[in-house]
Design a protein around this motif. Structure first.
Motif, PDB file in Angstrom:
ATOM      1  N   UNK A 161       0.944  -1.093  -0.040  1.00  0.00           N
ATOM      2  CA  UNK A 161       0.209  -0.043  -0.150  1.00  0.00           C
ATOM      3  C   UNK A 161       0.999   1.137   0.209  1.00  0.00           C
ATOM      4  N   UNK A 162       0.685   2.103  -0.852  1.00  0.00           N
ATOM      5  CA  UNK A 162       1.566   3.364  -0.965  1.00  0.00           C
ATOM      6  C   UNK A 162       1.482   4.285   0.202  1.00  0.00           C
ATOM      7  N   UNK A 163       2.413   4.950   0.748  1.00  0.00           N
ATOM      8  CA  UNK A 163       2.343   5.789   1.672  1.00  0.00           C
ATOM      9  C   UNK A 163       1.934   7.078   1.107  1.00  0.00           C
ATOM     10  N   UNK A 164       0.768   7.680   1.615  1.00  0.00           N
ATOM     11  CA  UNK A 164       0.212   8.733   1.116  1.00  0.00           C
ATOM     12  C   UNK A 164       0.106  10.067   1.930  1.00  0.00           C
ATOM     13  N   UNK A 165       0.479  11.304   1.618  1.00  0.00           N
ATOM     14  CA  UNK A 165       0.399  12.427   2.323  1.00  0.00           C
ATOM     15  C   UNK A 165      -0.036  13.649   1.677  1.00  0.00           C
ATOM     16  N   UNK A 166      -0.928  14.175   2.349  1.00  0.00           N
ATOM     17  CA  UNK A 166      -1.523  15.625   2.096  1.00  0.00           C
ATOM     18  C   UNK A 166      -0.843  16.579   2.853  1.00  0.00           C
ATOM     19  N   UNK A 167      -0.051  17.570   2.545  1.00  0.00           N
ATOM     20  CA  UNK A 167       0.713  18.366   3.231  1.00  0.00           C
ATOM     21  C   UNK A 167      -0.169  19.607   3.479  1.00  0.00           C
ATOM     22  N   UNK A 168      -1.101  19.760   3.034  1.00  0.00           N
ATOM     23  CA  UNK A 168      -2.235  20.880   3.382  1.00  0.00           C
ATOM     24  C   UNK A 168      -3.607  20.431   3.574  1.00  0.00           C
ATOM     25  N   UNK A 169      -3.902  19.288   4.405  1.00  0.00           N
ATOM     26  CA  UNK A 169      -5.019  18.489   4.294  1.00  0.00           C
ATOM     27  C   UNK A 169      -6.192  19.048   4.557  1.00  0.00           C
ATOM     28  N   UNK A 170      -6.114  20.413   5.187  1.00  0.00           N
ATOM     29  CA  UNK A 170      -7.744  21.000   5.703  1.00  0.00           C
ATOM     30  C   UNK A 170      -8.534  19.858   6.450  1.00  0.00           C
ATOM     31  N   UNK A 171      -9.819  19.799   6.013  1.00  0.00           N
ATOM     32  CA  UNK A 171     -10.815  19.105   6.598  1.00  0.00           C
ATOM     33  C   UNK A 171     -10.722  17.679   5.788  1.00  0.00           C
ATOM     34  N   UNK A 172      -9.782  17.496   5.110  1.00  0.00           N
ATOM     35  CA  UNK A 172      -9.630  16.041   4.669  1.00  0.00           C
ATOM     36  C   UNK A 172     -10.135  15.547   3.411  1.00  0.00           C
TER      37      UNK A 172
ATOM     38  N   UNK B 226       6.830  13.697   8.480  1.00  0.00           N
ATOM     39  CA  UNK B 226       6.912  12.506   9.465  1.00  0.00           C
ATOM     40  C   UNK B 226       7.631  11.528   8.739  1.00  0.00           C
ATOM     41  N   UNK B 227       8.046  11.341   7.613  1.00  0.00           N
ATOM     42  CA  UNK B 227       8.544  10.522   6.820  1.00  0.00           C
ATOM     43  C   UNK B 227       9.633  11.226   5.937  1.00  0.00           C
ATOM     44  N   UNK B 228      10.832  10.659   5.330  1.00  0.00           N
ATOM     45  CA  UNK B 228      11.764  11.341   4.471  1.00  0.00           C
ATOM     46  C   UNK B 228      10.901  11.172   3.211  1.00  0.00           C
ATOM     47  N   UNK B 229      10.267  10.036   2.715  1.00  0.00           N
ATOM     48  CA  UNK B 229       9.652   9.982   1.300  1.00  0.00           C
ATOM     49  C   UNK B 229       8.377   9.232   1.376  1.00  0.00           C
ATOM     50  N   UNK B 230       7.502   9.978   0.615  1.00  0.00           N
ATOM     51  CA  UNK B 230       6.296   9.037   0.306  1.00  0.00           C
ATOM     52  C   UNK B 230       6.098   8.595  -1.125  1.00  0.00           C
ATOM     53  N   UNK B 231       5.186   7.637  -1.247  1.00  0.00           N
ATOM     54  CA  UNK B 231       4.893   7.231  -2.509  1.00  0.00           C
ATOM     55  C   UNK B 231       3.829   8.097  -3.336  1.00  0.00           C
ATOM     56  N   UNK B 232       3.041   8.541  -2.587  1.00  0.00           N
ATOM     57  CA  UNK B 232       2.057   9.578  -3.389  1.00  0.00           C
ATOM     58  C   UNK B 232       1.699  10.644  -2.274  1.00  0.00           C
ATOM     59  N   UNK B 233       1.796  11.937  -3.006  1.00  0.00           N
ATOM     60  CA  UNK B 233       1.598  13.240  -2.499  1.00  0.00           C
ATOM     61  C   UNK B 233       0.447  14.086  -3.079  1.00  0.00           C
ATOM     62  N   UNK B 234      -0.685  14.318  -2.474  1.00  0.00           N
ATOM     63  CA  UNK B 234      -1.635  14.829  -3.144  1.00  0.00           C
ATOM     64  C   UNK B 234      -2.386  16.136  -2.241  1.00  0.00           C
ATOM     65  N   UNK B 235      -2.870  16.997  -3.168  1.00  0.00           N
ATOM     66  CA  UNK B 235      -3.917  18.155  -2.266  1.00  0.00           C
ATOM     67  C   UNK B 235      -3.923  19.407  -2.920  1.00  0.00           C
ATOM     68  N   UNK B 236      -4.353  20.335  -2.309  1.00  0.00           N
ATOM     69  CA  UNK B 236      -4.636  21.628  -2.715  1.00  0.00           C
ATOM     70  C   UNK B 236      -3.962  22.607  -1.763  1.00  0.00           C
ATOM     71  N   UNK B 237      -2.513  23.019  -1.963  1.00  0.00           N
ATOM     72  CA  UNK B 237      -1.782  23.750  -1.092  1.00  0.00           C
ATOM     73  C   UNK B 237      -2.423  25.236  -1.113  1.00  0.00           C
TER      74      UNK B 237
END
Length: 565
Positions: free
Chosen positions: A100-111, A175-186
């Motif tokens: 399962x890819x590690x996923x982060x939204x660095x400006x996640x707001x209400x999700x 929280x981690x050095x690298x992620x497999x998926x990064x997505x969002x609306x900064x």
């Protein structure tokens, strides 16, 4: 449920605003989060009536009513259909039995994006426990984070407490050095709005930092620096990053890198956000670019429907990254733009540019009537049309007095008091609007003033330059490369213009009578094209006193010939 239980969106928002006035916006967010997690009633809604999307939308609307909060956070939360389309595409290659890819939204707001990613993974057969362990989010807004966690729990996804962090994603460690998926609306926040210490910290950390860039550009740089090899990033951005000077370093990071490639850029439908912004979805992969793999261009509408478009070679974006990587409608449009640029030179080779006067307090210095000996006629952007200027106001122009006002910029008086200058609107949108001033008016800060370089080559009058700037070929080129509402000084200086060419007297003597006949209704004659500089000068003067479609058509035709397009 009876009709009496129904609460309209307007009534619910009114209740939320009243609660926010009593207890604060953040407290309302925590109440909404508690109601989501426990399934209880809130703000007059019966139990179970508040869903994750409704809670996020309500909080976004509440922030919109508190303009200061929204502007400070740059908060424009994403409609769920758009987030769903982006998440599904980004996770389409995930298999239920695979990692399962590690996923982060660095400006996640209400999700919105984390919720969309969780649902996309569930569709791929991934267990709720594995989904919760794969999701991370960062945001500065504690209320939004509480709603994000509650929305995920309402979907049966338990995210570890240390996976949702309240911090500044641009300055605090991830929280981690690298992620497999990064997505969002900064966030869409201009750097100049930030406190000076924060600007200095960002400047020291990010290669793409420029004084007038937006935070979302720094989020892109932070994101691609945290991508694992083969990982992908997908962000919603303003399309200004494709053409504005302040984003040139970011374009070089994206298009001139050997470590990553831009996979696709999709335009978002204009009604997607309430903000006055033209948005795109950028997708980047941490993999060296392949000359055989083009950049896909498409469109996503407000309902999340993805429309395939055309594709352009990555080399085109790499070649144009320093100037502009604006999106042409097709390859022919791009070929037309490059043909126009082929033998052109920057406008700054021929004309100097001065910004208009910024008073810092127009109500104090600008008046519709003349007051005092120091009052001079001034002109604002809205008073300038193609070839025309309308007098409407006066300015108390005393530079020493203006300098005492915070934010005022009196500029250099000698620039404005010349007998002739060219005025170009700064807020004309995706086209150019220029007129010649022959009465030494003082331009305000919604105008640029242009005048010939003393040391530069001569051969084209200001009226000729005015005709060129108002011409269809140059306006079309400008709209393609700089679609934003403001005409920036750097963009003006780099406008591609054909250099003036010497013309024999005999050609002028033949061209001007032919032009006069054409303006009187005769057919176009090729003698007109034999002396384009003289003809453009005459047409510029003619159009300043006439709204003549034939005159504009002649300008467009001559300028197309000068450009070779």
């Amino acid at each position: 449920m009876g009709s009496g239980d129904r609460v309209t969106g307007g009534a619910l928002l009114a209740r939320a605003r009243a609660a926010a006035e009593r207890r604060g916006v953040e407290e309302v967010a925590f109440e909404l989060a508690f109601a989501l997690e426990r399934g209880c009633g809130v703000l007059g809604l019966p139990p179970g009536r508040l869903g994750p999307e409704e809670a996020g939308r309500l909080y976004e609307q509440l922030l919109a009513t508190c303009s200061a909060s929204r502007k400070a956070l740059g908060a424009f939360y994403t409609p769920q259909p758009v987030a769903r389309a982006i998440a599904r595409r980004l996770l389409a290659d995930v298999d239920a039995g695979g990692p399962v890819p590690r996923i982060i939204d660095p400006a996640c707001g209400t999700g919105a994006f984390l919720l969309a990613a969780a649902r996309a993974l569930r569709r791929r057969g991934v267990s709720p426990r594995a989904i919760g362990c794969a999701l991370w989010g960062i945001d500065r807004d504690a209320g939004a984070l509480a709603l994000c966690r509650a929305a995920l729990r309402a979907e049966g996804i338990a995210v570890p407490r240390d996976h949702l962090l309240q911090q500044d994603a641009l300055l605090a460690p991830w929280p981690r050095a690298h992620f497999d998926r990064i997505l969002g609306n900064p966030p869409f926040v201009n750097i100049v709005r930030l406190p000076a210490p924060q600007r200095q910290a960002l400047k020291a950390r990010y290669r793409s930092f420029r004084n007038k860039c937006d935070l979302y550009g720094l989020f892109v740089e932070a994101g691609i620096d945290h991508l694992a090899l083969g990982g992908r990033l997908s962000f919603i951005l303003s399309d200004s990053f494709l053409g504005t000077d302040s984003f040139a370093p970011l374009r070089r990071l994206l298009f001139a890198s050997e470590a990553r490639r831009v996979r696709r850029i999709d335009r978002l439908a204009g009604a997607t956000f309430g903000a006055k912004v033209r948005a795109v979805v950028l997708e980047v992969e941490a993999r060296p670019p392949d000359a055989a793999v083009p950049v896909a261009l498409g469109r996503i509408d407000a309902a999340g429907r993805v429309e395939a478009g055309h594709a352009l070679p990555h080399a085109i974006f790499r070649r144009r990254a320093a100037r502009s990587a604006a999106l042409p409608e097709d390859a022919r449009q791009l070929a037309w733009a490059e043909a126009l640029e082929a033998e052109a030179r920057p406008l700054s080779d021929f004309l100097e540019l001065s910004l208009g006067v910024k008073t810092g307090d127009d109500g104090r210095f600008v008046s519709p009537r003349r007051r005092g000996r120091s009052a001079r006629r001034c002109v604002r952007g809205r008073d300038v049309g193609p070839f025309s200027i309308t007098d409407r106001c006066y300015i108390d122009y005393r530079p020493e007095r203006l300098r005492a006002v915070h934010g005022a910029r009196p500029r250099r008086p000698e620039s404005f008091l010349r007998p002739m200058k060219l005025l170009l609107r700064e807020t004309s949108g995706a086209r150019l609007i220029a007129a010649v001033d022959t009465e030494a008016r003082i331009p305000l800060d919604t105008l640029h003033a242009l005048y010939p370089r003393a040391e530069g080559p001569n051969g084209r009058s200001l009226h000729g330059w005015c005709a060129l700037l108002n011409s269809a070929p140059l306006c079309r080129w400008y709209a393609l490369h700089h679609p934003g509402p403001h005409v920036k000084a750097g963009e003006v200086r780099r406008l591609p213009v054909p250099p003036p060419r010497p013309e024999p007297l005999s050609a002028r003597l033949n061209a001007l009578p032919a032009l006069a006949a054409y303006l009187a209704g005769a057919p176009w004659h090729r003698d007109i094209e034999a002396a384009p500089e003289a003809v453009l000068d005459c047409l510029g003067r003619w159009m300043s006193g006439h709204r003549d479609p034939r005159g504009q058509a002649a300008i467009d035709r001559l300028c197309a010939k000068l450009y070779g397009v």
